[in-house]
Design a protein around this motif. Structure first.
Motif, PDB file in Angstrom:
ATOM      1  N   ALA A 139       0.837  -1.205   0.000  1.00  7.47           N
ATOM      2  CA  ALA A 139       0.000   0.000   0.000  1.00  7.47           C
ATOM      3  C   ALA A 139       0.873   1.258   0.000  1.00  7.47           C
ATOM      4  CB  ALA A 139      -0.921  -0.001   1.212  1.00  7.47           C
ATOM      5  N   ALA A 140       1.974   1.208   0.779  1.00  6.91           N
ATOM      6  CA  ALA A 140       2.900   2.349   0.812  1.00  6.91           C
ATOM      7  C   ALA A 140       3.590   2.516  -0.542  1.00  6.91           C
ATOM      8  CB  ALA A 140       3.936   2.148   1.915  1.00  6.91           C
ATOM      9  N   ASP A 141       3.983   1.387  -1.157  1.00  5.33           N
ATOM     10  CA  ASP A 141       4.633   1.441  -2.466  1.00  5.33           C
ATOM     11  C   ASP A 141       3.677   2.003  -3.516  1.00  5.33           C
ATOM     12  OD1 ASP A 141       6.930   0.379  -1.425  1.00  5.33           O
ATOM     13  OD2 ASP A 141       6.528  -1.676  -2.090  1.00  5.33           O
ATOM     14  N   GLU A 142       2.411   1.618  -3.424  1.00  5.47           N
ATOM     15  CA  GLU A 142       1.424   2.093  -4.385  1.00  5.47           C
ATOM     16  C   GLU A 142       1.244   3.603  -4.251  1.00  5.47           C
ATOM     17  OE1 GLU A 142      -2.883   0.649  -6.154  1.00  5.47           O
ATOM     18  OE2 GLU A 142      -2.241  -0.018  -4.175  1.00  5.47           O
ATOM     19  N   ALA A 143       1.289   4.103  -3.020  1.00  6.83           N
ATOM     20  CA  ALA A 143       1.179   5.550  -2.807  1.00  6.83           C
ATOM     21  C   ALA A 143       2.371   6.278  -3.428  1.00  6.83           C
ATOM     22  CB  ALA A 143       1.095   5.856  -1.315  1.00  6.83           C
ATOM     23  N   VAL A 144       3.544   5.658  -3.333  1.00  5.83           N
ATOM     24  CA  VAL A 144       4.748   6.249  -3.935  1.00  5.83           C
ATOM     25  C   VAL A 144       4.605   6.287  -5.458  1.00  5.83           C
ATOM     26  CG1 VAL A 144       7.221   5.907  -4.352  1.00  5.83           C
ATOM     27  CG2 VAL A 144       6.290   5.608  -2.048  1.00  5.83           C
ATOM     28  N   PHE A 145       4.124   5.194  -6.049  1.00  4.68           N
ATOM     29  CA  PHE A 145       3.930   5.151  -7.497  1.00  4.68           C
ATOM     30  C   PHE A 145       2.896   6.182  -7.939  1.00  4.68           C
ATOM     31  CE2 PHE A 145       5.897   0.847  -7.504  1.00  4.68           C
ATOM     32  CZ  PHE A 145       6.785   1.048  -8.552  1.00  4.68           C
ATOM     33  N   ASP A 146       1.834   6.337  -7.155  1.00  6.14           N
ATOM     34  CA  ASP A 146       0.815   7.333  -7.500  1.00  6.14           C
ATOM     35  C   ASP A 146       1.413   8.739  -7.497  1.00  6.14           C
ATOM     36  OD1 ASP A 146      -1.138   5.434  -7.809  1.00  6.14           O
ATOM     37  OD2 ASP A 146      -1.978   5.661  -5.804  1.00  6.14           O
ATOM     38  N   ALA A 147       2.277   9.015  -6.506  1.00  2.11           N
ATOM     39  CA  ALA A 147       2.915  10.330  -6.424  1.00  2.11           C
ATOM     40  C   ALA A 147       3.863  10.539  -7.611  1.00  2.11           C
ATOM     41  CB  ALA A 147       3.679  10.464  -5.110  1.00  2.11           C
ATOM     42  N   ARG A 148       4.628   9.504  -7.949  1.00  2.00           N
ATOM     43  CA  ARG A 148       5.541   9.593  -9.104  1.00  2.00           C
ATOM     44  C   ARG A 148       4.758   9.800 -10.392  1.00  2.00           C
ATOM     45  NH1 ARG A 148       9.016   4.445  -9.564  1.00  2.00           N
ATOM     46  NH2 ARG A 148       9.552   5.476 -11.531  1.00  2.00           N
ATOM     47  N   HIS A 149       3.639   9.105 -10.499  1.00  5.60           N
ATOM     48  CA  HIS A 149       2.802   9.225 -11.697  1.00  5.60           C
ATOM     49  C   HIS A 149       2.266  10.641 -11.830  1.00  5.60           C
ATOM     50  CE1 HIS A 149      -0.764   8.801 -14.255  1.00  5.60           C
ATOM     51  NE2 HIS A 149      -0.173   7.746 -14.784  1.00  5.60           N
ATOM     52  N   ALA A 150       1.788  11.201 -10.714  1.00 12.32           N
ATOM     53  CA  ALA A 150       1.234  12.559 -10.738  1.00 12.32           C
ATOM     54  C   ALA A 150       2.314  13.575 -11.097  1.00 12.32           C
ATOM     55  CB  ALA A 150       0.607  12.891  -9.386  1.00 12.32           C
ATOM     56  N   ALA A 151       3.502  13.418 -10.509  1.00  8.57           N
ATOM     57  CA  ALA A 151       4.593  14.359 -10.777  1.00  8.57           C
ATOM     58  C   ALA A 151       5.045  14.277 -12.236  1.00  8.57           C
ATOM     59  CB  ALA A 151       5.773  14.072  -9.843  1.00  8.57           C
ATOM     60  N   THR A 152       5.172  13.065 -12.753  1.00  6.19           N
ATOM     61  CA  THR A 152       5.605  12.885 -14.142  1.00  6.19           C
ATOM     62  C   THR A 152       4.550  13.389 -15.117  1.00  6.19           C
ATOM     63  OG1 THR A 152       6.895  10.944 -13.478  1.00  6.19           O
ATOM     64  CG2 THR A 152       6.474  11.222 -15.828  1.00  6.19           C
ATOM     65  N   ALA A 153       3.281  13.152 -14.790  1.00  8.77           N
ATOM     66  CA  ALA A 153       2.194  13.638 -15.652  1.00  8.77           C
ATOM     67  C   ALA A 153       2.199  15.166 -15.702  1.00  8.77           C
ATOM     68  CB  ALA A 153       0.856  13.124 -15.136  1.00  8.77           C
ATOM     69  N   ALA A 154       2.480  15.802 -14.555  1.00 13.92           N
ATOM     70  CA  ALA A 154       2.547  17.270 -14.518  1.00 13.92           C
ATOM     71  C   ALA A 154       3.723  17.774 -15.352  1.00 13.92           C
ATOM     72  CB  ALA A 154       2.668  17.750 -13.074  1.00 13.92           C
ATOM     73  N   GLN A 155       4.860  17.087 -15.258  1.00 15.03           N
ATOM     74  CA  GLN A 155       6.032  17.474 -16.055  1.00 15.03           C
ATOM     75  C   GLN A 155       5.755  17.293 -17.546  1.00 15.03           C
ATOM     76  OE1 GLN A 155       9.196  15.048 -14.531  1.00 15.03           O
ATOM     77  NE2 GLN A 155       9.378  16.192 -12.620  1.00 15.03           N
ATOM     78  N   LEU A 156       5.034  16.230 -17.881  1.00 16.12           N
ATOM     79  CA  LEU A 156       4.702  15.982 -19.283  1.00 16.12           C
ATOM     80  C   LEU A 156       3.770  17.067 -19.816  1.00 16.12           C
ATOM     81  CD1 LEU A 156       4.729  14.290 -21.834  1.00 16.12           C
ATOM     82  CD2 LEU A 156       2.944  12.836 -20.827  1.00 16.12           C
ATOM     83  N   ALA A 157       2.794  17.469 -19.008  1.00 16.26           N
ATOM     84  CA  ALA A 157       1.886  18.537 -19.424  1.00 16.26           C
ATOM     85  C   ALA A 157       2.666  19.832 -19.661  1.00 16.26           C
ATOM     86  CB  ALA A 157       0.809  18.757 -18.363  1.00 16.26           C
ATOM     87  N   GLU A 158       3.625  20.098 -18.802  1.00 18.24           N
ATOM     88  CA  GLU A 158       4.460  21.303 -18.958  1.00 18.24           C
ATOM     89  C   GLU A 158       5.317  21.202 -20.221  1.00 18.24           C
ATOM     90  OE1 GLU A 158       7.926  23.766 -16.476  1.00 18.24           O
ATOM     91  OE2 GLU A 158       6.927  22.037 -15.573  1.00 18.24           O
ATOM     92  N   ALA A 159       5.863  20.013 -20.471  1.00 24.18           N
ATOM     93  CA  ALA A 159       6.701  19.810 -21.671  1.00 24.18           C
ATOM     94  C   ALA A 159       5.873  19.988 -22.941  1.00 24.18           C
ATOM     95  CB  ALA A 159       7.332  18.420 -21.639  1.00 24.18           C
ATOM     96  N   ARG A 160       4.652  19.483 -22.931  1.00 25.52           N
ATOM     97  CA  ARG A 160       3.780  19.635 -24.104  1.00 25.52           C
ATOM     98  C   ARG A 160       3.396  21.099 -24.320  1.00 25.52           C
ATOM     99  NH1 ARG A 160      -0.013  14.315 -22.874  1.00 25.52           N
ATOM    100  NH2 ARG A 160       1.267  12.794 -24.000  1.00 25.52           N
ATOM    101  N   LEU A 161       3.210  21.804 -23.223  1.00 25.36           N
ATOM    102  CA  LEU A 161       2.894  23.227 -23.338  1.00 25.36           C
ATOM    103  C   LEU A 161       4.086  23.981 -23.920  1.00 25.36           C
ATOM    104  CD1 LEU A 161       0.947  25.559 -22.832  1.00 25.36           C
ATOM    105  CD2 LEU A 161       1.837  25.707 -20.486  1.00 25.36           C
TER     106      LEU A 161
END
Length: 204
Positions: A139-161
């Motif tokens: 459960a803790a690992d899944e929370a870490v992956f969710d945080a990494r996913h959110a951060a990477t998705a935000a970086q990708l949105a910025e890169a596309r912009l």
């Protein structure tokens, strides 16, 4: 049909500045003082290679994170199923121990049989504890992956912009007032590129 300025039309002065840094890859052939360019014209384009590469890398990172997270979730489902079985086994072992202890009081079951069942209960309980620990870790690992996913998705949105911003497009019909950039020139973010007056047009 020809398009010409409407007399007395509003002419807001606009200055275009680079929103991203890079080398100017192309310039509109009519990007010269006095020229009128229609809305939607691409005035110039900054080399998008760096921004395309960053977006592609982040897209790959995002896919990798999603694959790892999916694999983890499969592991969580397996752990949940194993824990359910282990708890059932522990409950059965507890009932069997209670039965033997009851029979032992009447001398029907030997002490060694009771001792063996107590050891079985301890093993089952240890298995449950281990699986519960694995469940919490997952459960803790899944929370870490969710945080990494959110951060990477935000970086990708910025890169596309940023990639989108490599193209400088006329927001409306305009007359070029000044041009401070040329093809192959490197521009920094915030550097002035073009100054133009907006025009209202009428069809004749």
């Amino acid at each position: 049909r020809l398009r010409q300025p409407r007399p007395g039309g509003a002419r807001p002065r606009r200055r275009a500045a680079a929103e991203v840094a890079g080398r100017v890859l192309s310039v509109h052939p009519r990007l010269e003082v006095g020229e009128i360019l229609p809305e939607g014209s691409e005035l110039l384009r900054i080399d998008p290679s760096e921004y395309e590469l960053r977006a592609a890398r982040l897209e790959a990172d995002l896919r990798s994170i999603e694959a790892e997270r999916d694999k983890l979730r499969v592991g969580v489902e397996n752990t949940d199923a194993a824990l359910e079985v282990a708890r059932a086994s522990l409950a059965f072992a507890d009932r069997e121990l209670a039965r033997r202890q009851g029979l032992g009081e009447g001398g029907v079951v030997s002490t060694s049989s009771i001792d063996a069942q107590e050891q079985a209960v301890l093993r089952e309980r240890a298995a449950v504890v281990e699986l519960e620990s694995a469940q919490r870790t997952a459960a803790a690992d899944e929370a870490v992956f969710d945080a990494r996913h959110a951060a990477t998705a935000a970086q990708l949105a910025e890169a596309r912009l940023s990639l989108e911003r490599t193209a400088v497009v006329a927001p409306f019909d305009l007359r070029i007032v000044s041009v401070t950039v040329q093809e192959s020139q490197f521009v920094a973010a915030g550097a002035a590129l073009v100054e133009a007056d907006g025009i209202e047009v009428a069809e004749v």
